[in-house]
Design a protein around this motif. Structure first.
Motif, PDB file in Angstrom:
ATOM      1  N   ILE A 118     -12.283 -41.052  32.660  1.00  0.00           N
ATOM      2  CA  ILE A 118     -11.865 -41.898  31.988  1.00  0.00           C
ATOM      3  C   ILE A 118     -11.616 -41.593  30.550  1.00  0.00           C
ATOM      4  O   ILE A 118     -11.871 -40.177  30.099  1.00  0.00           O
ATOM      5  CB  ILE A 118     -13.524 -43.227  31.092  1.00  0.00           C
ATOM      6  N   HIS A 119     -10.471 -42.648  29.512  1.00  0.00           N
ATOM      7  CA  HIS A 119      -9.489 -41.774  29.238  1.00  0.00           C
ATOM      8  C   HIS A 119      -9.605 -42.801  27.943  1.00  0.00           C
ATOM      9  O   HIS A 119      -9.419 -44.522  28.284  1.00  0.00           O
ATOM     10  CB  HIS A 119      -8.015 -41.766  29.443  1.00  0.00           C
ATOM     11  N   PHE A 120     -10.110 -42.777  26.998  1.00  0.00           N
ATOM     12  CA  PHE A 120     -10.485 -43.969  25.905  1.00  0.00           C
ATOM     13  C   PHE A 120      -9.618 -43.014  24.269  1.00  0.00           C
ATOM     14  O   PHE A 120     -10.003 -42.072  23.996  1.00  0.00           O
ATOM     15  CB  PHE A 120     -11.685 -44.041  25.590  1.00  0.00           C
ATOM     16  N   ARG A 121      -9.826 -43.832  23.316  1.00  0.00           N
ATOM     17  CA  ARG A 121      -9.765 -43.730  21.937  1.00  0.00           C
ATOM     18  C   ARG A 121     -10.479 -44.447  20.876  1.00  0.00           C
ATOM     19  O   ARG A 121     -11.052 -45.631  21.371  1.00  0.00           O
ATOM     20  CB  ARG A 121      -7.950 -44.771  22.006  1.00  0.00           C
ATOM     21  N   TYR A 149       1.798 -40.288  25.729  1.00  0.00           N
ATOM     22  CA  TYR A 149       0.160 -39.134  27.349  1.00  0.00           C
ATOM     23  C   TYR A 149       1.465 -38.123  27.626  1.00  0.00           C
ATOM     24  O   TYR A 149       2.532 -38.051  28.575  1.00  0.00           O
ATOM     25  CB  TYR A 149       0.210 -40.417  28.362  1.00  0.00           C
ATOM     26  N   PRO A 150       0.063 -37.165  27.946  1.00  0.00           N
ATOM     27  CA  PRO A 150       1.302 -35.520  28.645  1.00  0.00           C
ATOM     28  C   PRO A 150       1.471 -36.007  29.685  1.00  0.00           C
ATOM     29  O   PRO A 150       0.818 -36.806  30.941  1.00  0.00           O
ATOM     30  CB  PRO A 150      -0.031 -34.793  28.535  1.00  0.00           C
ATOM     31  N   SER A 151       2.728 -35.137  30.201  1.00  0.00           N
ATOM     32  CA  SER A 151       3.316 -35.760  31.994  1.00  0.00           C
ATOM     33  C   SER A 151       2.300 -34.376  32.584  1.00  0.00           C
ATOM     34  O   SER A 151       2.554 -34.766  33.826  1.00  0.00           O
ATOM     35  CB  SER A 151       5.043 -35.078  31.787  1.00  0.00           C
ATOM     36  N   SER A 152       1.822 -33.514  32.008  1.00  0.00           N
ATOM     37  CA  SER A 152       1.317 -32.884  32.670  1.00  0.00           C
ATOM     38  C   SER A 152      -0.478 -32.941  33.007  1.00  0.00           C
ATOM     39  O   SER A 152      -0.868 -32.843  34.552  1.00  0.00           O
ATOM     40  CB  SER A 152       0.720 -31.014  32.214  1.00  0.00           C
ATOM     41  N   LEU A 153      -0.189 -34.422  33.078  1.00  0.00           N
ATOM     42  CA  LEU A 153      -1.829 -34.879  33.667  1.00  0.00           C
ATOM     43  C   LEU A 153      -1.288 -35.917  34.792  1.00  0.00           C
ATOM     44  O   LEU A 153      -1.705 -36.774  34.961  1.00  0.00           O
ATOM     45  CB  LEU A 153      -2.782 -36.266  32.266  1.00  0.00           C
ATOM     46  N   LEU A 154       0.206 -36.570  34.753  1.00  0.00           N
ATOM     47  CA  LEU A 154       0.541 -37.704  35.815  1.00  0.00           C
ATOM     48  C   LEU A 154       0.936 -37.128  37.342  1.00  0.00           C
ATOM     49  O   LEU A 154       1.259 -35.090  36.823  1.00  0.00           O
ATOM     50  CB  LEU A 154       1.675 -37.810  34.781  1.00  0.00           C
ATOM     51  N   GLN A 203      -7.672 -39.526  21.020  1.00  0.00           N
ATOM     52  CA  GLN A 203      -7.181 -39.919  22.487  1.00  0.00           C
ATOM     53  C   GLN A 203      -8.694 -38.751  23.393  1.00  0.00           C
ATOM     54  O   GLN A 203      -8.195 -37.829  23.463  1.00  0.00           O
ATOM     55  CB  GLN A 203      -6.492 -39.912  23.329  1.00  0.00           C
ATOM     56  N   TRP A 204      -9.805 -39.504  24.259  1.00  0.00           N
ATOM     57  CA  TRP A 204     -10.430 -38.528  24.839  1.00  0.00           C
ATOM     58  C   TRP A 204     -10.165 -38.424  25.838  1.00  0.00           C
ATOM     59  O   TRP A 204     -10.270 -39.458  27.194  1.00  0.00           O
ATOM     60  CB  TRP A 204     -12.068 -38.660  24.085  1.00  0.00           C
ATOM     61  N   LEU A 205     -10.204 -37.487  27.260  1.00  0.00           N
ATOM     62  CA  LEU A 205     -10.331 -37.613  28.212  1.00  0.00           C
ATOM     63  C   LEU A 205     -11.748 -37.265  28.861  1.00  0.00           C
ATOM     64  O   LEU A 205     -12.249 -35.682  28.340  1.00  0.00           O
ATOM     65  CB  LEU A 205      -9.327 -37.118  28.959  1.00  0.00           C
ATOM     66  N   ARG A 258     -12.560 -33.973  26.200  1.00  0.00           N
ATOM     67  CA  ARG A 258     -11.679 -32.957  25.730  1.00  0.00           C
ATOM     68  C   ARG A 258     -10.543 -34.076  24.904  1.00  0.00           C
ATOM     69  O   ARG A 258     -10.186 -35.115  25.648  1.00  0.00           O
ATOM     70  CB  ARG A 258     -10.652 -31.883  26.526  1.00  0.00           C
ATOM     71  N   GLU A 259     -10.329 -33.589  23.439  1.00  0.00           N
ATOM     72  CA  GLU A 259      -9.329 -34.740  23.213  1.00  0.00           C
ATOM     73  C   GLU A 259      -7.738 -34.215  23.283  1.00  0.00           C
ATOM     74  O   GLU A 259      -7.283 -33.310  23.052  1.00  0.00           O
ATOM     75  CB  GLU A 259      -9.689 -34.309  21.196  1.00  0.00           C
ATOM     76  N   ILE A 260      -7.907 -35.107  24.135  1.00  0.00           N
ATOM     77  CA  ILE A 260      -6.128 -34.858  24.710  1.00  0.00           C
ATOM     78  C   ILE A 260      -5.078 -35.479  23.843  1.00  0.00           C
ATOM     79  O   ILE A 260      -4.093 -34.556  23.550  1.00  0.00           O
ATOM     80  CB  ILE A 260      -5.955 -35.121  25.959  1.00  0.00           C
ATOM     81  N   LEU A 261      -4.985 -35.941  22.979  1.00  0.00           N
ATOM     82  CA  LEU A 261      -3.912 -37.004  21.855  1.00  0.00           C
ATOM     83  C   LEU A 261      -5.022 -37.399  20.168  1.00  0.00           C
ATOM     84  O   LEU A 261      -6.169 -36.720  21.004  1.00  0.00           O
ATOM     85  CB  LEU A 261      -3.316 -37.666  22.271  1.00  0.00           C
ATOM     86  N   PRO A 262      -4.264 -37.267  19.510  1.00  0.00           N
ATOM     87  CA  PRO A 262      -5.344 -37.098  18.334  1.00  0.00           C
ATOM     88  C   PRO A 262      -6.428 -38.267  18.520  1.00  0.00           C
ATOM     89  O   PRO A 262      -5.294 -39.712  18.622  1.00  0.00           O
ATOM     90  CB  PRO A 262      -3.772 -37.351  17.179  1.00  0.00           C
TER      91      PRO A 262
END
Ligand code: FAD
Ligand code: FES
Length: 288
Positions: A68-71, A147-152, A18-20, A12-16
């Motif tokens: 993995i989290h990448f741009r 980075y969304p705080s909900s992922l921490l 940026q993918w998780l 999923r694209e968590i930020l423009p």
């Protein structure tokens, strides 16, 4: 290090841009430590010969998953965004040397610039599991990149700085350091080279400015630990995770070297990607 098959579970694209992505890869989920990375082969064989390195963002040993989290910055990362759940890829890993936390450290300061969050994210999980307190200082250009705080994990204190002031502190993440460095027993950073260099300068002068003792003081005046050894890194106040461009990622091609303060070139893929900040010759002009 193993070559393992991995199956994409979720993307999923968590930020423009940026993918998780989470993968079922039980053999990596059990043997990996924070700071290590995987080298992933793209299935596009029309010129994408080299694997691509990504930090191990999180692991869940019970379900056998890693993330993995990448741009997306080029053809390789773009290729990964087209994968669908169930697609297989292969990963080489875990690679590189991990972060080393001193057993006496209770307060860990994690500093991330942009995508650098992927380099320290796993360490937050490890530290909380081990009963430590974690503060993450996160810097981004603007609110849309935060980075969304909900992922921490809930236990983490999360402090944001944005260059344009659209969220949190208005300015660079390094400007937040004075408020936290006395609290921190150790600090761990990943992000742009300019950020790491600024942090290394602060760490080098920390003892004089704050009047704090070096970790390891009470162990007496024995022989100092060799630079680059696990013991020396464990006592370092600041450890940094470096992201040089890589070829082989197993120490053979010398494509990833940075200059060490000892005058010896250091391979980011083998001696790193994590280093004590004082191992790196920051003014050496070894950049990408
Ligand atoms: C140990 C390590 C861990 C990494 N972890 C992550 C991660 O968790 N998430 C993430 O998004 N990226 C990470 N990177 C960077 C990532 O590997 C590159 O962005 C990726 O390989 C680019 O592939 P590409 O084919 O899309 O781009 P390319 O077509 O190869 O390059 C496109 C652009 O990206 C830049 N680039 C390529 N490689 C790197 C690099 N290593 N560092 C910085 N810029 C680069 C190039 O200069 C170029 O401008 C990591 C790199 C290393 C060495
Ligand atoms: S990438 Fe080949 S030696 Fe590091």
């Amino acid at each position: 290090m193993r070559l393992v098959g991995a199956e994409l579970l979720e993307s999923r694209e968590i930020l423009p841009g940026q993918w998780l992505q989470s993968y079922h890869a039980p053999r990596l989920a059990t043997g990996s430590r924070a700071g290590q990375f995987v080298h992933v082969r793209t299935g596009d064989l029309s010129g994408l010969v080299l694997r691509r390195p990504f930090s191990i963002n999180t692991v869940d040993a019970s379900s056998g998953t890693i993330t993995i989290h990448f741009r997306t910055v080029g053809r390789g990362t773009e290729w990964f965004t087209h994968l669908r759940p169930g697609d297989p890829i292969d990963m080489l890993g875990p690679l590189g040397r991990p972060f080393e936390v001193d057993p006496r450290s209770q307060h860990l300061l994690l500093i991330a610039g942009g995508l650098g969050i992927a380099g320290v994210r796993f360490l937050a999980d490890e530290a909380i599991r081990d009963g430590r307190q974690v503060t993450i200082l996160f810097g981004a250009a603007s609110a849309r990149d935060v980075y969304p705080s909900s992922l921490l994990p809930d236990e983490v204190e999360y402090v944001v700085a944005t260059d344009d002031g659209s969220m949190g502190h208005h300015g660079y993440v390094t400007e937040l350091i004075p408020a936290y460095e006395a609290w921190a027993d150790q600090a761990f950073a990943c992000g742009p080279e300019s950020m790491l260099r600024a942090l290394a300068r602060l760490a080098a002068t920390r003892r004089g400015r704050l009047g704090v003792a070096k970790l390891g003081r009470k162990r007496g005046a024995g022989r100092p630990d060799a630079a680059g050894s696990t013991a020396a890194r464990r006592k370092a106040f600041l450890q940094v995770s470096m992201e040089q461009r890589m070829g082989c990622a197993v120490g053979a091609c010398l494509g990833c070297v940075v200059m060490g303060t000892s005058g010896t070139p250091l391979r980011v893929c083998r001696e790193g990607p994590v280093f004590a900040s004082d191992e790196i010759e920051w003014e050496g002009g070894w950049g990408r």
